[in-house]
Write an enzyme that holds these catalytic residues in place. Structure first.
Site, PDB file in Angstrom:
ATOM      1  N   ASP A  63      38.904  70.430  48.685  1.00  0.00           N
ATOM      2  CA  ASP A  63      38.306  70.666  50.002  1.00  0.00           C
ATOM      3  C   ASP A  63      37.364  69.512  50.321  1.00  0.00           C
ATOM      4  O   ASP A  63      36.796  68.898  49.409  1.00  0.00           O
ATOM      5  CB  ASP A  63      37.525  71.982  50.017  1.00  0.00           C
ATOM      6  CG  ASP A  63      38.422  73.210  50.036  1.00  0.00           C
ATOM      7  OD1 ASP A  63      39.569  73.111  50.518  1.00  0.00           O
ATOM      8  OD2 ASP A  63      37.969  74.270  49.587  1.00  0.00           O
ATOM      9  N   ASP A 118      43.695  74.676  55.288  1.00  0.00           N
ATOM     10  CA  ASP A 118      42.894  75.807  55.763  1.00  0.00           C
ATOM     11  C   ASP A 118      42.856  75.851  57.289  1.00  0.00           C
ATOM     12  O   ASP A 118      42.903  76.931  57.890  1.00  0.00           O
ATOM     13  CB  ASP A 118      41.469  75.723  55.216  1.00  0.00           C
ATOM     14  CG  ASP A 118      41.418  75.773  53.698  1.00  0.00           C
ATOM     15  OD1 ASP A 118      42.329  76.357  53.081  1.00  0.00           O
ATOM     16  OD2 ASP A 118      40.462  75.210  53.129  1.00  0.00           O
TER      17      ASP A 118
END
Length: 165
Positions: free
Chosen positions: A121, A139
């Site tokens: 991330d 995401d």
């Protein structure tokens, strides 16, 4: 009589999403140290973090079984959505786009889990000392897909048939 195209014609969007996700993660892993952060805007950093759980690091603090759970879940959801795409008409654009985005995002995060054992991330939005959970392209795609599914559900609601007597 010609056979109409199915929603599977939208899988190109899954492939683009998947490639954008993996290439952005590759860039971050190759160019950032873990937890390294580069300020882009007063409310946005690129920050390399590892997520061993799911959204918002859900289940990240468990023994590792969650990695396999999320891999199986990504495969199952992707297969189910491919089935739905095959059943859909190509004209059901909003729903097909939603499914394709979710498939691309789910498979992108799944590959991370298989290869690294975690998800990379790096999008870090914040205000003052409050940081939103760090996330990635996959995401975003999954969230957009879910939002489009909700929008499609409201858009396609039909009035109940009125009975005439």
């Amino acid at each position: 009589m010609t056979k109409s195209k199915s929603g599977l014609s939208f899988l190109w969007l899954s492939a683009v999403t998947f490639l954008l996700d993996l290439s952005s993660k590759y860039f971050v892993v190759k160019n950032f140290e873990l937890y390294e952060s580069i300020n882009i805007l007063p409310v946005f950093n690129l920050t390399y973090v590892r997520n061993y759980g799911a959204a918002f690091s859900f289940l990240a603090d468990h023994d590792g079984w969650q990695k396999y759970f999320f891999i199986v879940l990504a495969i199952a959801i992707s297969l189910m959505l491919c089935y739905f795409l095959a059943k859909n008409q190509a004209t059901q654009k909003l729903q097909n786009i939603a499914y394709a985005l979710i498939i691309g995002g789910a498979l992108g995060n799944m590959i991370d889990r298989l290869y690294h054992g975690f998800v990379v991330d790096f999008f870090d939005f914040y205000w003052d000392i409050y940081h939103y959970p760090v996330f990635n392209v996959a995401d975003i795609a999954i969230s957009l897909g879910a939002g489009l599914m909700i929008l499609d559900a409201f858009k396609n609601r039909h009035e109940p048939e009125q009975r005439t007597e």
